[in-house]
Design an enzyme around this catalytic site. Structure first.
Site, short mmCIF file in Angstrom:
data_model
loop_
_atom_site.label_atom_id
_atom_site.label_comp_id
_atom_site.label_asym_id
_atom_site.label_seq_id
_atom_site.Cartn_x
_atom_site.Cartn_y
_atom_site.Cartn_z
N VAL A 72 0.84 -1.21 0.00
CA VAL A 72 0.00 0.00 0.00
C VAL A 72 0.87 1.24 0.00
O VAL A 72 1.88 1.30 0.71
CB VAL A 72 -0.88 0.01 1.28
CG1 VAL A 72 -1.58 1.34 1.44
CG2 VAL A 72 -1.89 -1.12 1.23
N CYS A 73 0.50 2.23 -0.81
CA CYS A 73 1.15 3.55 -0.71
C CYS A 73 0.09 4.63 -0.88
O CYS A 73 -1.10 4.35 -0.86
CB CYS A 73 2.27 3.70 -1.72
SG CYS A 73 1.70 3.88 -3.41
N ALA A 74 0.52 5.88 -1.04
CA ALA A 74 -0.44 6.98 -1.07
C ALA A 74 -1.31 6.94 -2.32
O ALA A 74 -2.52 7.10 -2.25
CB ALA A 74 0.29 8.32 -0.97
N MET A 100 -4.00 4.86 -1.00
CA MET A 100 -4.82 5.31 0.12
C MET A 100 -5.85 6.36 -0.33
O MET A 100 -6.87 6.54 0.32
CB MET A 100 -3.93 5.88 1.24
CG MET A 100 -3.11 4.84 1.97
SD MET A 100 -4.11 3.54 2.79
CE MET A 100 -4.57 4.36 4.33
#
Lengths: 375, 75
Positions: A72-74, A100
């Site tokens: 997961v990242c931004a 996200m």
């Protein structure tokens, strides 16, 4: 082995079904500390992507081989880079599609129950942000309550159900997320209701929502009764729907109560909050099912993914409803409060219609947890 | 502020600004300053965190109408 995309919807299902998932979150440490994807059986490892530019050898022994793995990242880009490296090492790995940002906007509709004459009550759970919106459906019509800015979700759902949105309501002027109420009303020709005491500074037309107002949905008539319940804001209003559900807005949650400080008037409003929680709500039937506008922790979700509990149960178990001493109550809700939501002042201005940021900016403003409660 | 090299990472999405910055700074001498220009919102916090974790020093950063500029001194 292989890398694939996992959608927010798939992750939401795993949260609601209480499945296991190992999340490698590659955002920087501050962002991870502030806000992450939570599930009852989710495990996390936070290693920023910029520490993995030379490869993932250093973290391989921290990744279990018996659990489904999600990076997961931004926004997605960095998680794809890291997931590719892990796939090259022979792992089956997914990355979160849209990052996200997408997670923060995803909403899951959950049917919470039946209303009289075939009516239905739906809760829209925004897992990434802890926001809850509602739709009351009856006799070919619908009312939307505390809508988020992702208006397509509500108009699309109404279309799917073959119903027309005739009323749109906000329990209060929100400070943690941008309301979609005005936009939905405009699009559908429905009436937009706001409590007038929260709307002193708004720059658009609205229908004032007063104590004891009754709104009827559909020809077979489901009744929404407004109950003035100040404390989180001075205008905060609850709704009793069909004599069965109590929509509490940001006044009362499952495991916490509303905070009175987001409009800068904690000391003035703490008395109202006390009065609402310890007097006005006490006069209601304990059989009412409380449907709040937020949840704070994943444990507040029921087995079916909904967030709902009997008022009587909350009187017995919610700490915020069991502080006998008024002075102690005052202290708890005005001192040592958690940090205020990201950009809450700008969000209030947006909800008043005073500023109109573009979509990307609105998204940035809402990043992070909602923090509307005190526990 | 003076710099020894300028990296134009405008228009690049995460993780590319930092991938490029790392590559650029690898070829530089200790004590030299790399100036980075980026437009990705995330680069604001990420470049600071990257500099810290890799031992470089972020001397200064500015926001000039949506273009973020950073001056990073190589360790």
């Amino acid at each position: 082995m292989s890398m694939k995309a996992m959608s927010s919807k798939e992750v939401a299902k795993k949260v609601m079904n209480k499945e296991e998932l190992f999340i490698l979150d590659v955002r920087n440490a501050d962002e991870f500390e502030d806000w992450k994807i939570e599930g009852d059986h989710f495990q996390h490892l936070n290693v920023p992507y910029f520490e993995l530019l030379d490869g993932v050898d250093g973290i391989m022994d921290q990744i279990p081989d018996d659990k489904e793995l999600l990076v997961v990242c931004a926004k997605e880009g960095s998680s794809i880079m890291v997931a590719e490296m892990l796939a090259e090492k022979g792992l089956d790995v997914s990355y979160l599609e849209g990052g996200m940002k997408a997670w923060s906007e995803h909403m899951e509709p959950v049917k919470v129950g039946e209303l009289s004459n075939g009516g239905e009550m739906y809760q829209f759970v925004r897992l990434g942000k802890g926001c809850l919106s509602y739709m009351v459906v009856s006799g070919g019509e619908a009312a939307v309550i505390d809508a988020t800015r992702m208006t397509d979700i509500f108009t699309g759902f109404a279309k799917e159900k073959g119903v027309k949105i005739t009323h749109v309501l906000d329990t209060h002027l929100h400070a943690d997320h941008i309301s979609g109420g005005r936009a939905i009303a405009k699009e559908t020709g429905g009436t937009y209701w706001l409590p007038p005491k929260d709307a002193g500074e708004v720059v658009f037309d609205y229908q004032p929502l007063n104590d004891n107002d009754e709104i009827t949905i559909g020809n077979i008539s489901i009744n929404i009764h407004a109950l003035y319940s100040p404390g989180h804001t001075i205008g905060s209003t609850s709704f009793v729907v069909d004599g069965k559900y109590l929509l509490t807005g940001d006044i009362l949650f499952i495991d916490s109560i509303g905070r009175p400080d987001l409009a800068g008037l904690a000391d003035d409003w703490v008395g109202d909050l006390r009065e609402t929680l310890y007097k006005r709500y006490r006069e209601l039937s304990e059989e009412l099912i409380v449907l709040p506008a937020h949840f704070m922790i994943i444990e507040e979700l029921n087995d079916d993914g909904s967030v709902a509990e009997k008022l009587g149960t909350l009187f017995a178990e919610n700490h915020g409803l069991n502080i006998e001493d008024e002075e102690k109550f005052r202290k708890i809700v005005t001192e040592n409060l958690p940090p205020q939501p990201n950009a809450y002042k700008e969000i209030r201005q947006t909800n008043m219609g005073k500023i109109t940021p573009d979509e990307d900016t609105q998204r940035e403003m809402e990043i992070g947890p909602n923090r509307c409660a005190v526990r | 502020m003076n710099s020894d090299k300028v990296l134009d990472a405008k228009g690049l999405a995460c993780p590319m600004p930092i991938v490029r910055a790392k590559k650029a700074i690898t070829d530089m001498e200790a004590g030299q300053v790399l100036e980075i220009h980026a437009t990705d919102q995330g680069s604001k916090t990420d470049i600071a965190a990257w500099a810290k974790s890799s031992g470089h020093e972020l001397l200064k950063d500015t926001d000039e109408g949506g273009v973020f500029k950073f001056w990073v001194k190589k360790n």
